[in-house]
Design a protein around this motif. Structure first.
Motif, short mmCIF file in Angstrom:
data_model
loop_
_atom_site.label_atom_id
_atom_site.label_comp_id
_atom_site.label_asym_id
_atom_site.label_seq_id
_atom_site.Cartn_x
_atom_site.Cartn_y
_atom_site.Cartn_z
N THR A 129 0.84 -1.20 0.00
CA THR A 129 0.00 0.00 0.00
C THR A 129 0.87 1.25 0.00
O THR A 129 1.99 1.24 0.52
CB THR A 129 -0.91 0.04 1.25
OG1 THR A 129 -0.09 0.16 2.42
CG2 THR A 129 -1.79 -1.20 1.33
N ASP A 130 0.33 2.31 -0.56
CA ASP A 130 1.04 3.58 -0.55
C ASP A 130 1.24 4.07 0.88
O ASP A 130 2.26 4.67 1.21
CB ASP A 130 0.28 4.64 -1.36
CG ASP A 130 0.28 4.34 -2.86
OD1 ASP A 130 1.10 3.51 -3.29
OD2 ASP A 130 -0.53 4.94 -3.58
N LYS A 131 0.27 3.80 1.73
CA LYS A 131 0.38 4.20 3.14
C LYS A 131 1.61 3.57 3.78
O LYS A 131 2.40 4.24 4.45
CB LYS A 131 -0.87 3.80 3.91
CG LYS A 131 -0.83 4.19 5.36
CD LYS A 131 -2.08 3.77 6.09
CE LYS A 131 -1.94 4.13 7.57
NZ LYS A 131 -3.06 3.63 8.36
N ARG A 132 1.82 2.28 3.56
CA ARG A 132 2.98 1.59 4.15
C ARG A 132 4.27 2.14 3.56
O ARG A 132 5.25 2.35 4.27
CB ARG A 132 2.88 0.09 3.90
CG ARG A 132 4.08 -0.71 4.36
CD ARG A 132 4.22 -0.75 5.84
NE ARG A 132 3.12 -1.55 6.34
CZ ARG A 132 2.86 -1.73 7.62
NH1 ARG A 132 3.60 -1.16 8.54
NH2 ARG A 132 1.84 -2.45 7.99
N VAL A 133 4.30 2.36 2.25
CA VAL A 133 5.49 2.92 1.62
C VAL A 133 5.82 4.28 2.24
O VAL A 133 6.97 4.55 2.57
CB VAL A 133 5.31 3.05 0.08
CG1 VAL A 133 6.46 3.82 -0.54
CG2 VAL A 133 5.19 1.67 -0.55
N ASN A 134 4.80 5.11 2.43
CA ASN A 134 5.01 6.43 3.01
C ASN A 134 5.49 6.36 4.46
O ASN A 134 6.11 7.31 4.95
CB ASN A 134 3.74 7.27 2.91
CG ASN A 134 3.44 7.70 1.48
OD1 ASN A 134 4.33 7.75 0.63
ND2 ASN A 134 2.19 8.00 1.21
N GLU A 135 5.22 5.27 5.15
CA GLU A 135 5.73 5.09 6.51
C GLU A 135 7.21 4.73 6.51
O GLU A 135 7.95 5.09 7.41
CB GLU A 135 4.93 3.99 7.23
CG GLU A 135 3.50 4.37 7.53
CD GLU A 135 2.66 3.21 8.02
OE1 GLU A 135 3.16 2.07 8.11
OE2 GLU A 135 1.47 3.44 8.32
N VAL A 136 7.64 4.00 5.48
CA VAL A 136 9.02 3.51 5.40
C VAL A 136 9.98 4.53 4.79
O VAL A 136 11.13 4.63 5.20
CB VAL A 136 9.05 2.19 4.57
CG1 VAL A 136 10.46 1.77 4.22
CG2 VAL A 136 8.31 1.08 5.31
#
Length: 95
Positions: free
Chosen positions: A35-42
């Motif tokens: 998900t883009d959300k997970r990518v943005n967290e990393v």
């Protein structure tokens, strides 16, 4: 085609957080099956640790894998990121 898409989806935008073209392509690689959300967290920590193509090219595989592990398929993505860095350095002087 671009005009048609822009008319059909006037409010469309990239959900990935990035500040440079390098950061965008790294985020896109990480977004595969994630998900883009997970990518943005990393990515904030990743972008801080690897600010240039040369940094990805010379990355310690184990350290990079651990940083991107939450995005899934981290071994393949690590190979892709190191390869991306090396290709940008070799072909485009890191730009």
């Amino acid at each position: 085609m671009v005009r048609t898409l822009a008319e059909a989806y006037p409010d469309a935008h990239c959900e990935l957080d990035f500040g440079t073209p390098l950061e965008l392509i790294v985020a896109v690689i990480l977004s595969a099956q994630c998900t883009d959300k997970r990518v943005n967290e990393v990515t904030p920590a990743l972008f801080a640790a690897y600010p240039t193509a040369a940094a990805y090219a010379g990355a310690n595989r184990t350290e990079l894998e651990e940083m991107i592990r939450p995005t899934g398929f981290f071994r393949n993505k690590t190979t892709a990121l190191i390869g991306l860095g090396a290709a940008l350095v070799e072909r485009f002087y890191g730009e």
